[in-house]
Design a protein around this motif. Structure first.
Motif, PDB file in Angstrom:
ATOM      1  N   THR A 221       0.801  -1.226   0.000  1.00  0.00           N
ATOM      2  CA  THR A 221       0.000   0.000   0.000  1.00  0.00           C
ATOM      3  C   THR A 221       0.832   1.273   0.000  1.00  0.00           C
ATOM      4  O   THR A 221       0.322   2.357  -0.308  1.00  0.00           O
ATOM      5  CB  THR A 221      -0.902   0.035   1.239  1.00  0.00           C
ATOM      6  OG1 THR A 221      -0.074   0.146   2.418  1.00  0.00           O
ATOM      7  CG2 THR A 221      -1.762  -1.216   1.327  1.00  0.00           C
ATOM      8  N   GLY A 222       2.106   1.175   0.398  1.00  0.00           N
ATOM      9  CA  GLY A 222       2.948   2.357   0.527  1.00  0.00           C
ATOM     10  C   GLY A 222       2.810   3.073   1.852  1.00  0.00           C
ATOM     11  O   GLY A 222       3.466   4.099   2.078  1.00  0.00           O
ATOM     12  N   ALA A 223       1.980   2.555   2.759  1.00  0.00           N
ATOM     13  CA  ALA A 223       1.824   3.184   4.071  1.00  0.00           C
ATOM     14  C   ALA A 223       3.162   3.178   4.818  1.00  0.00           C
ATOM     15  O   ALA A 223       3.945   2.226   4.726  1.00  0.00           O
ATOM     16  CB  ALA A 223       0.765   2.450   4.884  1.00  0.00           C
ATOM     17  N   LEU A 224       3.409   4.239   5.547  1.00  0.00           N
ATOM     18  CA  LEU A 224       4.636   4.394   6.330  1.00  0.00           C
ATOM     19  C   LEU A 224       4.286   4.383   7.809  1.00  0.00           C
ATOM     20  O   LEU A 224       3.446   5.176   8.252  1.00  0.00           O
ATOM     21  CB  LEU A 224       5.344   5.698   5.959  1.00  0.00           C
ATOM     22  CG  LEU A 224       5.743   5.857   4.485  1.00  0.00           C
ATOM     23  CD1 LEU A 224       6.282   7.261   4.224  1.00  0.00           C
ATOM     24  CD2 LEU A 224       6.774   4.810   4.084  1.00  0.00           C
ATOM     25  N   VAL A 640       8.489  14.789  -3.061  1.00  0.00           N
ATOM     26  CA  VAL A 640       7.801  14.253  -4.232  1.00  0.00           C
ATOM     27  C   VAL A 640       8.682  13.172  -4.846  1.00  0.00           C
ATOM     28  O   VAL A 640       9.694  13.466  -5.487  1.00  0.00           O
ATOM     29  CB  VAL A 640       7.494  15.354  -5.262  1.00  0.00           C
ATOM     30  CG1 VAL A 640       6.654  14.785  -6.404  1.00  0.00           C
ATOM     31  CG2 VAL A 640       6.759  16.523  -4.606  1.00  0.00           C
ATOM     32  N   GLN A 641       8.317  11.922  -4.608  1.00  0.00           N
ATOM     33  CA  GLN A 641       9.041  10.781  -5.145  1.00  0.00           C
ATOM     34  C   GLN A 641       8.144  10.049  -6.134  1.00  0.00           C
ATOM     35  O   GLN A 641       6.982  10.417  -6.342  1.00  0.00           O
ATOM     36  CB  GLN A 641       9.491   9.862  -4.006  1.00  0.00           C
ATOM     37  CG  GLN A 641      10.426  10.546  -3.032  1.00  0.00           C
ATOM     38  CD  GLN A 641      10.894   9.630  -1.914  1.00  0.00           C
ATOM     39  OE1 GLN A 641      10.398   8.521  -1.733  1.00  0.00           O
ATOM     40  NE2 GLN A 641      11.860  10.102  -1.130  1.00  0.00           N
ATOM     41  N   GLU A 642       8.655   9.004  -6.750  1.00  0.00           N
ATOM     42  CA  GLU A 642       7.870   8.304  -7.752  1.00  0.00           C
ATOM     43  C   GLU A 642       6.560   7.775  -7.181  1.00  0.00           C
ATOM     44  O   GLU A 642       5.509   7.886  -7.821  1.00  0.00           O
ATOM     45  CB  GLU A 642       8.662   7.138  -8.341  1.00  0.00           C
ATOM     46  CG  GLU A 642       7.885   6.384  -9.409  1.00  0.00           C
ATOM     47  CD  GLU A 642       8.584   5.134  -9.899  1.00  0.00           C
ATOM     48  OE1 GLU A 642       8.021   4.436 -10.765  1.00  0.00           O
ATOM     49  OE2 GLU A 642       9.693   4.838  -9.406  1.00  0.00           O
ATOM     50  N   LYS A 643       6.597   7.216  -5.959  1.00  0.00           N
ATOM     51  CA  LYS A 643       5.410   6.578  -5.402  1.00  0.00           C
ATOM     52  C   LYS A 643       4.930   7.207  -4.105  1.00  0.00           C
ATOM     53  O   LYS A 643       3.932   6.764  -3.541  1.00  0.00           O
ATOM     54  CB  LYS A 643       5.675   5.084  -5.183  1.00  0.00           C
ATOM     55  CG  LYS A 643       5.886   4.313  -6.466  1.00  0.00           C
ATOM     56  CD  LYS A 643       5.965   2.816  -6.178  1.00  0.00           C
ATOM     57  CE  LYS A 643       6.043   2.013  -7.466  1.00  0.00           C
ATOM     58  NZ  LYS A 643       6.017   0.552  -7.198  1.00  0.00           N
ATOM     59  N   HIS A 644       5.630   8.193  -3.601  1.00  0.00           N
ATOM     60  CA  HIS A 644       5.234   8.860  -2.361  1.00  0.00           C
ATOM     61  C   HIS A 644       5.219  10.364  -2.564  1.00  0.00           C
ATOM     62  O   HIS A 644       6.132  10.925  -3.177  1.00  0.00           O
ATOM     63  CB  HIS A 644       6.224   8.571  -1.220  1.00  0.00           C
ATOM     64  CG  HIS A 644       6.230   7.176  -0.711  1.00  0.00           C
ATOM     65  ND1 HIS A 644       5.281   6.686   0.146  1.00  0.00           N
ATOM     66  CD2 HIS A 644       7.094   6.157  -0.945  1.00  0.00           C
ATOM     67  CE1 HIS A 644       5.556   5.428   0.441  1.00  0.00           C
ATOM     68  NE2 HIS A 644       6.646   5.074  -0.208  1.00  0.00           N
ATOM     69  N   ILE A 645       4.191  11.024  -2.052  1.00  0.00           N
ATOM     70  CA  ILE A 645       4.225  12.466  -1.840  1.00  0.00           C
ATOM     71  C   ILE A 645       3.970  12.706  -0.363  1.00  0.00           C
ATOM     72  O   ILE A 645       2.976  12.220   0.188  1.00  0.00           O
ATOM     73  CB  ILE A 645       3.190  13.205  -2.696  1.00  0.00           C
ATOM     74  CG1 ILE A 645       3.637  13.207  -4.160  1.00  0.00           C
ATOM     75  CG2 ILE A 645       2.988  14.634  -2.207  1.00  0.00           C
ATOM     76  CD1 ILE A 645       2.729  13.970  -5.093  1.00  0.00           C
ATOM     77  N   LEU A 646       4.891  13.418   0.282  1.00  0.00           N
ATOM     78  CA  LEU A 646       4.733  13.761   1.696  1.00  0.00           C
ATOM     79  C   LEU A 646       4.576  15.263   1.824  1.00  0.00           C
ATOM     80  O   LEU A 646       5.270  16.034   1.144  1.00  0.00           O
ATOM     81  CB  LEU A 646       5.936  13.308   2.524  1.00  0.00           C
ATOM     82  CG  LEU A 646       5.890  11.894   3.123  1.00  0.00           C
ATOM     83  CD1 LEU A 646       5.905  10.843   2.022  1.00  0.00           C
ATOM     84  CD2 LEU A 646       7.062  11.680   4.084  1.00  0.00           C
ATOM     85  N   VAL A 647       3.664  15.668   2.688  1.00  0.00           N
ATOM     86  CA  VAL A 647       3.571  17.066   3.086  1.00  0.00           C
ATOM     87  C   VAL A 647       3.456  17.118   4.607  1.00  0.00           C
ATOM     88  O   VAL A 647       2.932  16.194   5.235  1.00  0.00           O
ATOM     89  CB  VAL A 647       2.374  17.805   2.448  1.00  0.00           C
ATOM     90  CG1 VAL A 647       2.533  17.918   0.949  1.00  0.00           C
ATOM     91  CG2 VAL A 647       1.062  17.149   2.806  1.00  0.00           C
ATOM     92  N   ARG A 686      -3.287   1.958  -5.508  1.00  0.00           N
ATOM     93  CA  ARG A 686      -2.623   0.673  -5.753  1.00  0.00           C
ATOM     94  C   ARG A 686      -1.105   0.790  -5.641  1.00  0.00           C
ATOM     95  O   ARG A 686      -0.374  -0.066  -6.130  1.00  0.00           O
ATOM     96  CB  ARG A 686      -3.019   0.130  -7.122  1.00  0.00           C
ATOM     97  CG  ARG A 686      -4.514  -0.194  -7.225  1.00  0.00           C
ATOM     98  CD  ARG A 686      -4.848  -0.894  -8.509  1.00  0.00           C
ATOM     99  NE  ARG A 686      -6.273  -1.216  -8.575  1.00  0.00           N
ATOM    100  CZ  ARG A 686      -6.836  -1.899  -9.564  1.00  0.00           C
ATOM    101  NH1 ARG A 686      -6.083  -2.335 -10.569  1.00  0.00           N
ATOM    102  NH2 ARG A 686      -8.130  -2.136  -9.550  1.00  0.00           N
ATOM    103  N   PHE A 687      -0.634   1.855  -5.016  1.00  0.00           N
ATOM    104  CA  PHE A 687       0.781   2.137  -4.807  1.00  0.00           C
ATOM    105  C   PHE A 687       1.559   2.102  -6.128  1.00  0.00           C
ATOM    106  O   PHE A 687       2.601   1.466  -6.253  1.00  0.00           O
ATOM    107  CB  PHE A 687       1.389   1.157  -3.799  1.00  0.00           C
ATOM    108  CG  PHE A 687       2.725   1.625  -3.236  1.00  0.00           C
ATOM    109  CD1 PHE A 687       2.992   2.966  -3.059  1.00  0.00           C
ATOM    110  CD2 PHE A 687       3.709   0.705  -2.895  1.00  0.00           C
ATOM    111  CE1 PHE A 687       4.211   3.397  -2.546  1.00  0.00           C
ATOM    112  CE2 PHE A 687       4.925   1.120  -2.375  1.00  0.00           C
ATOM    113  CZ  PHE A 687       5.175   2.464  -2.205  1.00  0.00           C
ATOM    114  N   GLY A 688       1.014   2.822  -7.090  1.00  0.00           N
ATOM    115  CA  GLY A 688       1.686   2.950  -8.370  1.00  0.00           C
ATOM    116  C   GLY A 688       2.410   4.270  -8.478  1.00  0.00           C
ATOM    117  O   GLY A 688       2.552   5.023  -7.509  1.00  0.00           O
ATOM    118  N   SER A 689       2.887   4.579  -9.679  1.00  0.00           N
ATOM    119  CA  SER A 689       3.607   5.829  -9.912  1.00  0.00           C
ATOM    120  C   SER A 689       2.628   6.999  -9.887  1.00  0.00           C
ATOM    121  O   SER A 689       1.549   6.939 -10.482  1.00  0.00           O
ATOM    122  CB  SER A 689       4.327   5.782 -11.256  1.00  0.00           C
ATOM    123  OG  SER A 689       5.319   4.769 -11.254  1.00  0.00           O
TER     124      SER A 689
END
Length: 692
Positions: A221-224, A640-647, A686-689
């Motif tokens: 899922t990409g969850a951190l 801003v990464q391929e599969k993650h955006i953090l703010v 779907r944890f894609g780009s």
């Protein structure tokens, strides 16, 4: 179960919310800087005389922003582009696929108490103020917070954010985050601004600084998820020892009663944006440090008093009253203590034993952040902005070259690079006739705001290039040195970042409503609007793509505001096909070379947000809003990464009238809770780009 607050502290509906920052934010974040006189009284205008015609006041963008406040429903994260849509904003969604990285449905302006993202994306709170970081730290309990618990928990008002690879485990990452300032009246029950308790003051000290937190990534899922007590986890606070390094270390200007050597400073304050060096350390900028010090008005040292006034010092007691328990914040007792703040600090997130440094070679001012880049010859260049009305843009070029590799010798060498080099300040020149820059924001006849510029030497090592200043004085009183050499007054230069793809440098100029008023500097081609309340983005290209060059060309990529207004510009892209954007603050880049901009103090009536901007080809200037943060919050620290955006959603609910007993947001924990600044991770469902 999330911490709950008593029934009396349910979210209150209030009649209206004005655009821009609230008075509460201004008070605690920058000490009401905009209500004081402009500190820069120098006469540095090098772009020619301009017509003093003030910009006419403009309303909200056509079609309006929803005036209604979304309250009480969930207090949750979620919100799709469709759910956030408001009347008249549909023009912000008509681009088709667009360039790679920008293939998403733009989020419409809104006033939701949630993080609103495009359809097909999921927001997740990674970590919130008060969540445990260190082993043994307790779970957050707002009614029973202590200095000891806060020192082991995630700090308040997260700002700059970095997400790095973990050195030992591919399933993990390392999150680093600044904690800019505290809003005690919203954080602490029974807080009396006139007479805070010692424990309340110590909680505030502990909630400043930085956090280093290992997070585990869910590969599906990409969850951190934070890993509490990991060996890399750290809390840096306003009482952590810092090594003062570089050419001003040991100067008489930095010596205090507690530190007769001028070599060790306690703590870091008002850490805003930052940067990640090519050797993997974190740079963090100390910004509005002046507000923490008391008794400026009764100082007896006239020379020191005049110099501190250039940094915005004023008044008697400080807002937080730290001077009541710690004499270092009393200017009458420790007039040199403020000289130990206003630096770029460097932290090694991979080495908890390495004491963080204050890098004096990079100059002392209200640092927003630091954007590093390697030159072809291996030297490191760092770009910096001084976040004050009519202040300047700087760069530093190291003397030594970076060593490649991860050996201990290379790492030790690279961690000294920022102690030796040359400090410069920028002077901008426009290429249009002065009569065409009339303060209205109207494009000159060549169809662009552009020109050339030069980097002016200030100091290198023990050598000063400024008449009447020693090298130590240049580093400690950098603003005055830049005044002396005729730097160009800018509209609050905040984040300054070079593109990893092209090397071009992008500058967020947030706003300056004082431009063109009274005796203040009037519009010039780099700052083309008087009474500038929406800001602009400047693109700088150095000669032969050499960051050590002393000359550059520049143009304005964006002149922000209502796209329907005549005084806005979006790189030549059709203005009826862009998202409204106001008050750019921080910038970042995605893997495809697009620019991403976070905003602070949106003056168009919507919540602040994160925007993507195409920089090349036929889509240059296309601006699309990717998310908005909750009501009263500011969008900080974009990654801003391929599969993650953090703010980092900073100060949610920080609106005039808000307090611990009267919270004006319920984000992120929902009904019955107080607002908590938090780091948010956005991924595709779907944890894609992202944007593809």
């Amino acid at each position: 179960m999330q911490p709950q607050i008593p029934e009396r502290r349910r979210l209150q509906v209030f009649p209206s919310v004005h655009g821009g920052r609230s008075a509460l934010t201004c008070k605690y974040r920058c000490g009401d800087a905009c209500s004081h006189d402009v500190p820069n009284t120098s006469d540095n205008e090098y772009l020619g005389d301009v017509i003093a015609k003030a910009l006419s006041r403009r309303g909200l963008f056509k079609g309006g922003v929803a005036a209604g406040l979304v309250v009480g429903a969930t207090g949750a994260l979620a919100g799709s582009a469709a759910a956030a849509e408001t009347d008249g904003a549909s023009s912000a969604t008509r681009w088709g696929r667009g360039p790679k990285g920008l293939d998403f449905d733009a989020v419409a302006p809104n006033r939701a108490d949630a993080v609103s993202v495009p359809d097909g994306y999921e927001p997740q709170v990674v970590i919130r103020w008060g969540d445990p970081v260190l082993e043994g730290a307790p779970e957050f309990d707002p009614e029973n917070q202590t200095p000891e618990s806060q020192a082991g928990q995630f700090g308040y008002n997260n700002d700059y954010t970095a997400l790095l690879d973990h050195p030992d485990d591919r399933r993990k990452k390392v999150l680093v985050c600044n904690h800019e300032y505290t809003t005690e009246s919203s954080m602490l029950p029974d807080y009396d601004e006139a007479a805070p308790t010692e424990d309340q003051i110590r909680i505030g000290l502990a909630a400043h600084g930085l956090s280093v937190v290992t997070v585990e990534e869910d590969r599906r899922t990409g969850a951190l998820t934070p890993v509490v007590g990991d060996g890399l986890n750290r809390r840096i606070t306003a009482e952590t020892p810092f090594v003062i390094s570089g050419p001003a270390a040991g100067s008489d200007l930095l010596k205090t009663t507690a530190d007769a050597e001028g070599a060790t400073a306690l703590g870091t304050l008002n850490n805003c944006a930052g940067g990640t060096t090519p050797w993997g350390t974190i740079l963090s900028g100390e910004e509005n440090f002046n507000q923490y010090f008391a008794n400026f008005a009764t100082m007896t040292d006239a020379d020191q008093k005049a110099k501190l006034a250039r940094y915005g010092f004023s008044g008697g007691a400080s807002a937080r009253k730290w001077e009541q328990y710690d004499p270092r914040f009393d200017l009458e007792q420790e007039p040199n203590e403020p000289n130990r703040f206003g630096w770029i600090v460097e932290l090694d997130p991979y080495d908890p034993e390495w004491a963080p440094r204050k890098r004096t070679a990079l100059g002392r001012f209200k640092h927003e952040g630091a954007g590093p880049r390697l030159a072809r010859d291996g030297r490191v260049v760092v770009y910096m902005g001084d976040d004050e009305r009519f202040d300047y843009m700087y760069k530093f070029v190291s003397k030594e070259k970076m060593k490649s590799g991860s050996s201990r010798r290379a790492r030790e060498h690279n961690r000294k690079l920022l102690d030796e080099g040359t400090l410069y300040v920028a002077r901008f020149t426009g290429d249009s006739p002065a009569a065409e820059i009339d303060g209205t924001g109207a494009l000159p006849s060549d169809g662009r705001f552009d020109g050339s510029g030069e980097w002016i030497k200030l100091a290198s090592g023990t050598t000063s290039y400024v008449d009447g200043f020693s090298a130590e004085e240049v580093y400690v009183w950098t603003r005055q040195a830049a005044d002396k050499v005729g730097a160009t007054k800018m509209d609050r230069p905040e984040d300054v970042e070079p593109s990893p793809k092209t090397g071009k440098v992008y500058v967020a100029l947030t706003n300056n409503t004082n431009r063109g008023t009274g005796s203040n500097a009037k519009a010039d081609e780099a700052n083309p609007r008087n009474a500038n309340k929406h800001g602009q983005i400047l693109e700088l290209t150095e000669r032969r793509d050499d960051p050590t060059s002393l000359t550059f060309g520049w143009n304005l990529l964006l002149v922000c505001g209502d796209p329907a207004a005549a005084d806005t510009y979006f790189g030549g892209f059709p203005k009826d096909q862009v998202s409204p954007i106001s008050c750019p603050d921080n910038v970042a880049f995605d893997p495809y070379g697009n620019l991403w901009i976070s905003t602070d103090g949106n003056a168009l009536g919507s919540n602040d947000g994160l925007f993507a901007v195409a920089l090349e080809g036929r889509h240059r200037g296309l601006t699309k809003q990717f998310l908005t943060v909750p009501i009263g919050a500011e969008t900080c620290g974009p990654v801003v990464q391929e599969k993650h955006i953090l703010v980092a959603a900073q100060h949610p609910g920080e609106l005039s009238g808000a307090s611990y007993d009267n919270p004006l947001s319920q984000w992120p924990d929902g009904p019955g809770s107080i607002p908590r600044p938090s780091v948010v991770n956005v991924t595709t469902d779907r944890f894609g780009s992202i944007g593809c």
